[in-house]
Scaffold this active site. Structure first.
Site, PDB file in Angstrom:
ATOM      1  N   TYR A  59      43.592  -1.376  34.659  1.00 36.67           N
ATOM      2  CA  TYR A  59      44.296  -0.945  33.436  1.00 36.67           C
ATOM      3  C   TYR A  59      44.407  -2.114  32.446  1.00 36.67           C
ATOM      4  O   TYR A  59      44.100  -1.967  31.262  1.00 36.67           O
ATOM      5  CB  TYR A  59      45.690  -0.420  33.821  1.00 36.67           C
ATOM      6  CG  TYR A  59      46.530   0.033  32.649  1.00 36.67           C
ATOM      7  CD1 TYR A  59      46.308   1.263  32.036  1.00 36.67           C
ATOM      8  CD2 TYR A  59      47.564  -0.761  32.150  1.00 36.67           C
ATOM      9  CE1 TYR A  59      47.081   1.684  30.962  1.00 36.67           C
ATOM     10  CE2 TYR A  59      48.345  -0.353  31.075  1.00 36.67           C
ATOM     11  CZ  TYR A  59      48.104   0.880  30.488  1.00 36.67           C
ATOM     12  OH  TYR A  59      48.872   1.297  29.424  1.00 36.67           O
ATOM     13  N   LYS A  71      42.666  -2.441  28.760  1.00 39.34           N
ATOM     14  CA  LYS A  71      43.471  -2.620  27.547  1.00 39.34           C
ATOM     15  C   LYS A  71      43.086  -3.888  26.784  1.00 39.34           C
ATOM     16  O   LYS A  71      43.092  -3.906  25.557  1.00 39.34           O
ATOM     17  CB  LYS A  71      44.966  -2.621  27.920  1.00 39.34           C
ATOM     18  CG  LYS A  71      45.462  -1.255  28.417  1.00 39.34           C
ATOM     19  CD  LYS A  71      45.291  -0.209  27.331  1.00 39.34           C
ATOM     20  CE  LYS A  71      45.847   1.140  27.692  1.00 39.34           C
ATOM     21  NZ  LYS A  71      45.750   2.119  26.607  1.00 39.34           N
TER      22      LYS A  71
HETATM   23  N1  LIG Z   1      54.443   4.419  27.266  1.00 42.63           N
HETATM   24  C1  LIG Z   1      54.296   3.118  27.506  1.00 42.63           C
HETATM   25  O1  LIG Z   1      55.203   2.450  28.017  1.00 42.63           O
HETATM   26  C2  LIG Z   1      53.003   2.438  27.134  1.00 42.63           C
HETATM   27  C3  LIG Z   1      52.979   1.028  27.147  1.00 42.63           C
HETATM   28  C4  LIG Z   1      51.809   0.384  26.769  1.00 42.63           C
HETATM   29  C5  LIG Z   1      50.693   1.114  26.375  1.00 42.63           C
HETATM   30  N2  LIG Z   1      50.752   2.481  26.381  1.00 42.63           N
HETATM   31  C6  LIG Z   1      49.550   3.201  25.929  1.00 42.63           C
HETATM   32  O2  LIG Z   1      49.910   4.023  24.848  1.00 42.63           O
HETATM   33  C7  LIG Z   1      49.032   5.159  24.764  1.00 42.63           C
HETATM   34  C8  LIG Z   1      49.852   6.410  24.572  1.00 42.63           C
HETATM   35  O3  LIG Z   1      50.674   6.602  25.684  1.00 42.63           O
HETATM   36  P1  LIG Z   1      51.978   7.529  25.704  1.00 42.63           P
HETATM   37  O4  LIG Z   1      53.065   6.670  26.159  1.00 42.63           O
HETATM   38  O5  LIG Z   1      52.091   8.312  24.445  1.00 42.63           O
HETATM   39  O6  LIG Z   1      51.548   8.432  26.938  1.00 42.63           O
HETATM   40  P2  LIG Z   1      51.621   9.994  27.200  1.00 42.63           P
HETATM   41  O7  LIG Z   1      51.295  10.160  28.642  1.00 42.63           O
HETATM   42  O8  LIG Z   1      52.883  10.534  26.668  1.00 42.63           O
HETATM   43  O9  LIG Z   1      50.392  10.537  26.309  1.00 42.63           O
HETATM   44  C9  LIG Z   1      49.058  10.259  26.601  1.00 42.63           C
HETATM   45  C10 LIG Z   1      48.245  11.505  26.278  1.00 42.63           C
HETATM   46  O10 LIG Z   1      46.868  11.222  26.540  1.00 42.63           O
HETATM   47  C11 LIG Z   1      46.296  12.431  27.004  1.00 42.63           C
HETATM   48  N3  LIG Z   1      45.042  12.170  27.710  1.00 42.63           N
HETATM   49  C12 LIG Z   1      44.883  11.573  28.913  1.00 42.63           C
HETATM   50  N4  LIG Z   1      43.580  11.589  29.266  1.00 42.63           N
HETATM   51  C13 LIG Z   1      42.895  12.196  28.249  1.00 42.63           C
HETATM   52  C14 LIG Z   1      41.522  12.515  28.023  1.00 42.63           C
HETATM   53  N5  LIG Z   1      40.568  12.238  28.928  1.00 42.63           N
HETATM   54  N6  LIG Z   1      41.188  13.111  26.868  1.00 42.63           N
HETATM   55  C15 LIG Z   1      42.136  13.430  25.958  1.00 42.63           C
HETATM   56  N7  LIG Z   1      43.455  13.167  26.121  1.00 42.63           N
HETATM   57  C16 LIG Z   1      43.833  12.563  27.254  1.00 42.63           C
HETATM   58  C17 LIG Z   1      47.361  13.026  27.904  1.00 42.63           C
HETATM   59  O11 LIG Z   1      47.163  14.411  28.118  1.00 42.63           O
HETATM   60  C18 LIG Z   1      48.627  12.717  27.140  1.00 42.63           C
HETATM   61  O12 LIG Z   1      49.020  13.771  26.300  1.00 42.63           O
HETATM   62  C19 LIG Z   1      48.194   5.115  26.057  1.00 42.63           C
HETATM   63  O13 LIG Z   1      46.932   4.557  25.765  1.00 42.63           O
HETATM   64  C20 LIG Z   1      48.965   4.149  26.943  1.00 42.63           C
HETATM   65  O14 LIG Z   1      48.124   3.480  27.868  1.00 42.63           O
HETATM   66  C21 LIG Z   1      51.867   3.158  26.759  1.00 42.63           C
END
Ligand SMILES: NC(=O)c1ccc[n+]([C@@H]2O[C@H](COP(=O)([O-])OP(=O)(O)OC[C@H]3O[C@@H](n4cnc5c(N)ncnc54)[C@H](O)[C@@H]3O)[C@@H](O)[C@H]2O)c1
Length: 277
Positions: free
Chosen positions: A169, A173
């Site tokens: 991961y 990233k």
């Molecule tokens: N939430 C955190 O703490 C956090 C921290 C650092 C980075 N991020 C990154 O932020 C981004 C958004 O995360 P979030 O917190 O909104 O998560 P979330 O799980 O709420 O939303 C992510 C969305 O991506 C969709 N998804 C997954 N695989 C997919 C695919 N193959 N095709 C299309 N859609 C797909 C899921 O269905 C989901 O709706 C992600 O890239 C995550 O890695 C999140």
């Protein structure tokens, strides 16, 4: 008059916050591979008065991403793309993380570069983990992750040699940031900008799952030791995305904005290690 189109890929916590912050007055194209979640997000956005279209997408399929980019172009002038779709280590095995978080981001950048309008901007959501374990990638491997064609990424020896889920991961990233930097040159050739945001721990469905998982205690200690001492909200990320999409960021391209409440700074200062350890 052609519509000003904002494509929001991934309608989880951050994607929906981006719609609220940046969607008014534009045609918003929502996309996700989870059809039920996508329909909920569409219903909510329509109910709140946004002008919305939607399309199911799997970001790890080139045909699917190409069809999404074509659909965005069909709707009008694509002035904004925010790529929030992703999987985290508590949600999926390493193979899926590579496909979605590494390959998927590269595909979106390649396909949307073909339709982004002059004056438009893209934002990719990376992660603060890129500043942690992701910072240890050898320079040569990082150069490949940044610049090799998307279709070559999953076969790179550096990638196939990693079996640790958390590290996969972080590498994906860090690769996103490097990829954004490299791709911003091509996007610049079209008169468009491209940047990434690296969130800290954000209270979305993904963030809450991570906090409930085996790294939860460590994450809470990091948050407590940070400059702000709090969890991030989806709105914190949507605000940063709105800035990067706007004309106020017209001189900013090819860079990453760390929006982590000060976690990485505390870590670099040795504060978290002391308090956790
Ligand atoms: N939430 C955190 O703490 C956090 C921290 C650092 C980075 N991020 C990154 O932020 C981004 C958004 O995360 P979030 O917190 O909104 O998560 P979330 O799980 O709420 O939303 C992510 C969305 O991506 C969709 N998804 C997954 N695989 C997919 C695919 N193959 N095709 C299309 N859609 C797909 C899921 O269905 C989901 O709706 C992600 O890239 C995550 O890695 C999140």
């Amino acid at each position: 008059m052609t519509a000003d189109v904002l494509a929001v890929i991934g309608v989880g916590g951050m994607g929906q916050a981006v719609v609220r912050r940046s969607g008014a007055g534009r045609k918003v194209l929502l996309a996700d591979f989870n059809e039920a979640l996508l329909q909920d997000a569409v219903d909510t956005a329509l109910g709140e008065g946004y002008d919305v279209a939607s399309q199911v997408v799997d970001v790890s399929s080139r045909d699917s991403v190409a069809a999404l980019a074509a659909a965005a172009r069909e709707l009008g002038t694509v002035t904004g793309v925010v790529h929030t779709a992703g999987l985290s280590p508590v949600q999926a095995p390493a193979e899926a993380i590579w496909k979605v978080d590494l390959f998927g981001v590269a595909l979106v950048l390649e396909e949307f570069e073909k339709v982004i309008a002059r004056g438009g901007a893209g934002v990719v959501i990376s992660s603060m983990s890129a500043y942690m374990a992701g910072g240890q990638i050898p320079a040569e491997a990082l150069a490949d992750l940044a610049a090799k064609p998307a279709d070559d990424l999953l076969g790179l020896p550096f990638v196939t040699g990693i079996d640790n889920l958390g590290y996969a991961y972080s590498v994906a990233k860090r690769a996103n940031q490097a990829r954004v930097q490299a791709e911003s040159v091509r996007w610049g050739g079209r008169g468009a900008r491209l940047n990434s945001i690296s969130p800290g721990v954000i209270s979305t469905p993904m963030g809450r799952q991570e906090l409930a998982g085996e790294s939860g205690a460590q994450m809470r200690a990091m948050i407590e030791g940070s400059g702000t001492g709090r969890l991030g909200t989806p709105g914190d990320i949507a605000n940063a995305a709105a800035f990067l999409l706007s004309s106020e960021a017209s001189f900013i391209t090819g860079t990453d904005l760390l929006v982590d409440g000060g976690v990485v700074a505390a870590l670099d200062a040795g504060r978290w290690a002391q308090e956790a350890g």
